[in-house]
Design a protein around this motif. Structure first.
Motif, mmCIF file in Angstrom:
data_model
loop_
_atom_site.group_PDB
_atom_site.id
_atom_site.type_symbol
_atom_site.label_atom_id
_atom_site.label_comp_id
_atom_site.label_asym_id
_atom_site.label_seq_id
_atom_site.Cartn_x
_atom_site.Cartn_y
_atom_site.Cartn_z
ATOM 1 N N GLY A 158 0.784 -1.398 0.015
ATOM 2 C CA GLY A 158 0.187 -0.015 0.107
ATOM 3 C C GLY A 158 0.800 1.370 0.005
ATOM 4 N N LEU A 159 1.777 1.243 0.914
ATOM 5 C CA LEU A 159 2.586 2.384 0.876
ATOM 6 C C LEU A 159 3.430 2.775 -0.336
ATOM 7 C CD1 LEU A 159 3.894 2.333 4.804
ATOM 8 C CD2 LEU A 159 2.103 3.814 3.883
ATOM 9 N N GLY A 160 4.145 1.447 -0.800
ATOM 10 C CA GLY A 160 4.711 1.594 -1.902
ATOM 11 C C GLY A 160 4.258 1.858 -3.014
ATOM 12 N N LEU A 161 2.823 1.622 -3.259
ATOM 13 C CA LEU A 161 1.909 1.708 -4.399
ATOM 14 C C LEU A 161 1.566 3.492 -4.196
ATOM 15 C CD1 LEU A 161 0.408 0.570 -6.868
ATOM 16 C CD2 LEU A 161 -1.530 0.769 -5.451
ATOM 17 N N GLY A 162 1.515 3.977 -3.175
ATOM 18 C CA GLY A 162 1.410 5.465 -2.834
ATOM 19 C C GLY A 162 2.468 6.161 -3.525
#
Lengths: 284, 328, 379
Positions: free
Chosen positions: A243-247
């Motif tokens: 999730g954080l990486g995708l953001g």
């Protein structure tokens, strides 16, 4: 300073993705169930929160609780209806049923709440924080903090307590688990109720950032797909990282390549990854 | 576990009366718009039903014989539409050529997607096919050379040169015979597929993988083959839809079509030859003749899908069979 | 909810009561459900109001008008079905089009059946291309003229030296940007376009783009965003939060009622242009316009916005052509509109170009009190 602000933007987006995806991660990973109504549940969670604040006059924290309770009840209802399909592990039918229920929720909410856009008053989305030239809102801080805390608690619960292994046993073979004295129906019901109230919480936290419409939900659910599959189905730590990486990926792809193509880029990334590692990133 | 449909024994024993009945049904089907008053609405509704039914048969093969939910068939539907639109508007090609191109593009796309998803099952398969459709949508929406966000207008009448004469059709009345022929061809193809080696093997792989493996069947090959042949069916429906509507845009990827495909298949019951056709007819009739407005139509479509699968997993046909059994 | 039920009941009632053979049927196809539902209802309401007024004055050609209203659900496939129903019900004119794909899908169906088709809102240039409908008529302004007004303001009035674009990545947004850049050339714009940032129609988070724009710090940012119920208000709020100093120049017609309702005072300072205002000159001195505003307010309890005016004008223009030609025939009516002036619409006296495009009059404005949608006209 541009890069620093883009990192903040990425974390803001990413914590939102991870927050909305938590329920699905548990449902899919731990209980091996799917829910294509996830996006519409997100929409409904946002509208229940809005209704509680704007129409009933509840303060924001109470409204969040109200949304979680309403969606938990709805989830219990949905799961009870689907119980036979769940117990027979008829996953194909389950997928289609939840797709249909999503349609019902969308049509029903449009009739109930109308087609006008709404904003959630009384949240922290307009409380801005300036750090020199950098900016974010207190709502962003809240989303990030709650997301990290939730993932931590859920990780502890599933990995370090007896209940976690019970749920996994049920997912592996519900009939066998029942032989060992586990009530599989109750386990499934609780997991699904958790998914619904988790998405309600996610909606109550993330939705105040932009106007809400009853037609929304599609974007949220496809981003959830990406997060859950990228993170490795059911891996809690993986989903948080994904999730954080995708953001961050969205922010930097947008800043340096082309923001209009981020969805396509995220999905292309996912397709490529599935070819190389069909089980997702988190597998060894 | 999926419920295996018992094959209903055909009531006619000798092949001759059966052929006669089929022919009579075909004749009645062909003149149905005229029997319903011959109005333009009768023609357009029935043409739409025929096209949408063909669209659903592509999904039907995958759902009924592989037991997988493909959420990516809107991709093939759109390939058909975009191929017909682009080739006929920009290069003035006739219907046969655009149809052949549609089949070729669909086979290529399905081969690629099938190979990518070869190792995925169940929800991962669904997610990946869905992801493919989303990527294709973004491409179609942003790529001006094939239409961009506004799509392609001015698709000329469908031209099918037949030796000396040329069939040319633009109105709903003209397109009905083509749509009807496409539907018959599809039905014949599906009927043949059900009895074919591939069809029976696919069913075996789905129902009893262990048995299939012990017989030396490679399930991956079977899965790929079934997925690949399903694509041109949905693609050809999209091809004809482009001529019927004379406009093609990124809306061909919309979930409206996806939900329509899935509902039409499960409504009557899987693995029933005319199931998707009847399902489509019921759904289109509701939307066109008994429409209660967009929001209510969504509720109806969604509840039908959910209720049928929850309470009668074998579809309306299974329900009917249960009723008739309890009577006698 | 009540409105939907009322609508359903109304539809049933209109089906149940036999329509007299001599009644003239005015069809409307707009989104009445979902996210664009409120917008479509506004246009439909305005059409109904105008038709009612014509009936009060004795109808058209001595015949009464009836409205048949349908919901396209913002979906082209549904729009096509609705267009076919209009053919079955033998509508004499169809007023349609909130978004371009639906209009483009319905156009050939209506054209083949020989039904007069008035496009009220949809902005695509393809609608007037003549390929599918040689008798097309559109009321809403086109990107070409819109761009002229915006470019002129940025170059001549604002005297901007550096300009950036924040463009919706579709035919509408990109087309508008191209047209503005062409106008810049015509005006011998001495400044520079320093940055172009794009986004998708469905986006609601623009922080990434705004961060880039803030770093570039141009004098003006020209914004296209047709997502008036969620994307644009979100963009306006984030624009203020990110604290950009550049002037927010909105493309023509994007500042609809919902933007003011949702984003409120964050809209203050935005410069944009439009073709109809209930409370700004010159519309306050056009009798047809003030009469329409008063009647709409009385009937629906709110000021009519531009969308409503487009619906009303579509009826007026068509009725005017029917009256002068004494005919309902598509070709005759369309030829009386295309390339001709029409007097006494809610937009005042207007003129149609030979391709069917109405030539509007523009007012450039600045938002002074966003919460109450108060605007100030700029010279």
């Amino acid at each position: 300073m541009n890069v620093a602000q883009q990192i903040i933007n990425g974390l803001v987006l990413g914590s939102g993705y991870a927050c909305i995806a938590l329920g699905w991660t548990i449902l899919l990973g731990v209980a091996r169930l799917v829910n294509f109504a996830h996006g519409q549940l997100y929409m409904l969670g946002a509208f229940v929160t809005w209704f509680a604040i704007a129409k009933i006059g509840l303060p924001y924290p109470v409204a969040i609780l109200a949304a979680m309770i309403v969606l938990a009840l709805l989830g219990a209802l949905m799961q009870t209806a689907m119980m036979r399909l769940v117990m027979t592990q008829n996953l194909t039918s389950l997928m289609i049923v939840t797709l249909g229920l999503g349609y019902v929720l969308q049509g029903g909410s449009a009739l109930l709440f109308g087609g006008n856009p709404q904003t959630l008053p009384g949240t922290l989305a307009r409380a801005k924080v300036d750090l020199g030239p950098l900016w974010f809102t207190w709502q962003d801080v809240l989303v990030l903090a709650v997301t990290l805390a939730l993932y931590g608690v859920v990780w502890l619960f599933t990995q370090k307590t007896r209940y976690g292994s019970v749920i996994r046993a049920v997912a592996e073979d519900p009939k066998l688990a029942e032989l060992f004295g586990v009530n599989a129906r109750v386990v499934y019901l609780l997991v699904f109720v958790f998914e619904c109230s988790a998405v309600a919480l996610g909606a109550a936290l993330v939705a105040p950032r932009s106007p809400i419409l009853t037609s929304m939900g599609f974007n949220e659910v496809i981003m959830t797909f990406v997060v859950v599959v990228l993170g490795g189905i059911g891996s809690i730590g993986g989903a948080l990282l994904a999730g954080l990486g995708l953001g961050l990926f969205t922010a930097f792809f947008g800043a340096f390549v082309a923001p209009a193509y981020t969805t396509a880029a995220a999905f292309a990334l996912l397709l490529a990854l599935l070819v190389i590692r069909p089980a997702g990133l988190a597998t060894k | 576990m999926t419920v295996i449909e018992s094959q209903t024994p055909s009531r006619t024993n000798s092949p001759l009366p059966r052929a006669v009945i089929t022919l009579v049904l075909i004749a009645v089907g062909f003149f149905l718009p005229r029997l319903l008053g011959g109005t333009s609405v009768a023609y357009s509704t029935l043409t739409t039903i025929a096209i949408f039914a063909v669209m659903c048969y592509g999904v039907d093969i995958v759902l009924s014989y592989l037991g997988e939910v493909s959420l990516g068939h809107t991709l093939f539907w759109a390939i058909g539409g975009y191929t017909a639109a682009n080739l006929s508007v920009k290069y003035g090609l006739d219907g046969w050529t655009t149809a052949l191109a549609t089949i070729a593009f669909c086979l290529a796309a399905a081969l690629f997607l099938g190979a990518v998803t070869l190792r995925t099952r169940e929800f991962v398969f669904s997610l990946v096919t869905y992801a493919a459709a989303v990527v294709a949508y973004e491409v179609a929406f942003n790529w001006d050379a094939i239409g961009g966000s506004d799509g392609i207008v001015g698709i000329a009448a469908l031209k099918l040169p037949l030796g000396v004469a040329t069939f040319s059709g633009a109105s709903q009345e003209d397109l009905w015979p083509v749509a009807f022929a496409l539907l018959l061809l599809t039905l014949a193809f599906i009927a043949r597929f059900r009895r074919s080696r591939l069809g029976t093997t696919a069913l075996m792989v789905q129902m009893n993988p262990a048995l299939a493996a012990s017989l030396g069947v490679d399930p991956r090959k079977v899965r790929l083959a079934v997925f690949v042949i399903s694509a041109p069916i949905t693609g050809l429906a999209g091809w004809l839809y482009a001529y019927q509507r004379a406009y093609v845009g990124p809306d061909m990827f919309e979930s409206y079509f996806l939900v329509m495909m899935l509902t039409a298949v499960v409504l009557i019951g899987r693995r029933i030859l005319v199931g998707p056709l009847i399902g489509t007819a019921l759904l289109i009739a509701q939307q066109n003749l008994l429409s209660l407005g967009g929001d209510w139509n969504k509720i109806i479509l969604g509840s039908v899908l959910a209720i049928v699968l929850i309470f009668w997993p074998t579809g309306l046909a299974g329900l009917f069979r249960r009723f008739s059994k309890s009577k006698f | 909810m009540n409105r939907t039920i009322a609508l359903a009941v109304g539809l049933l009632a209109s089906l149940a009561t036999p329509v007299m053979a001599q009644d003239i049927k005015v069809g409307t196809i707009f989104p009445l459900s979902g996210g664009a539902g409120p917008d479509g209802q506004t246009v439909t309401n305005a059409v109904k109001l105008m038709v009612g007024q014509i009936n009060e004055k004795g109808g058209l050609l001595g015949r009464k008008l009836v409205v048949i209203s349908k919901d396209d659900e913002r979906t082209p496939a549904v729009g096509v079905s609705r267009a076919n129903e209009m053919i079955a019900e033998k509508a004499d004119v169809v007023i349609e089009g909130w978004n371009s794909p639906v209009t483009l899908a319905m156009q050939p169906i209506l054209a083949r059946a020989g039904i007069m088709d008035m496009t009220a809102v949809s902005k695509s240039e393809l609608i007037l291309g003549g390929e599918t409908n040689p008798y097309a008529v559109r009321i809403n302004s086109s990107n070409g003229f819109d761009a002229e007004v915006i470019a002129k303001y940025v170059v001549d009035t604002l005297k901007a030296k550096t300009v950036a674009f924040l463009t919706q990545n579709d035919v509408y947004g990109n087309g508008f940007q191209t047209a503005v850049e062409a106008e810049f050339k015509k005006l011998n714009f001495a400044g520079k376009v320093v940055l172009t940032e794009k986004f998708a129609f469905k986006d609601t988070d623009f922080r990434v783009q705004l961060t880039n724009l803030k770093a570039a710090n141009p004098d003006a940012i020209i914004v296209t965003n047709s997502s008036n119920s969620s994307g644009l208000p979100a963009m306006v709020e984030q624009y203020r939060q990110a604290d950009l100093k550049s002037t927010f120049v909105g493309a023509v017609g994007i500042m609809l009622t919902t933007v003011f309702k949702v984003a409120g005072d964050a809209n203050n300072g935005i410069v944009s242009a439009d073709i109809f205002f209930p409370d700004l000159a010159p519309f306050t001195s056009i009798p047809e316009s003030t009469a329409f505003v008063a009647a709409y307010k009385k009937a629906y309890g709110a000021d009519p916005d531009k969308s409503a005016a487009l619906g009303a004008a579509a009826v007026q223009v068509w009725a005017h052509a029917v009256e002068t030609t004494k005919s309902l025939d598509r070709k005759t009516v369309a030829e009386a509109i295309r390339g001709k002036p029409v007097k006494g619409t809610v937009f005042g006296d207007v003129e149609f170009l030979p391709n069917g495009q109405m030539k509007p009059r523009y007012v450039v404005f600045k938002v002074v009190d966003g919460k109450n949608a108060k605007l100030e006209a700029l010279p």
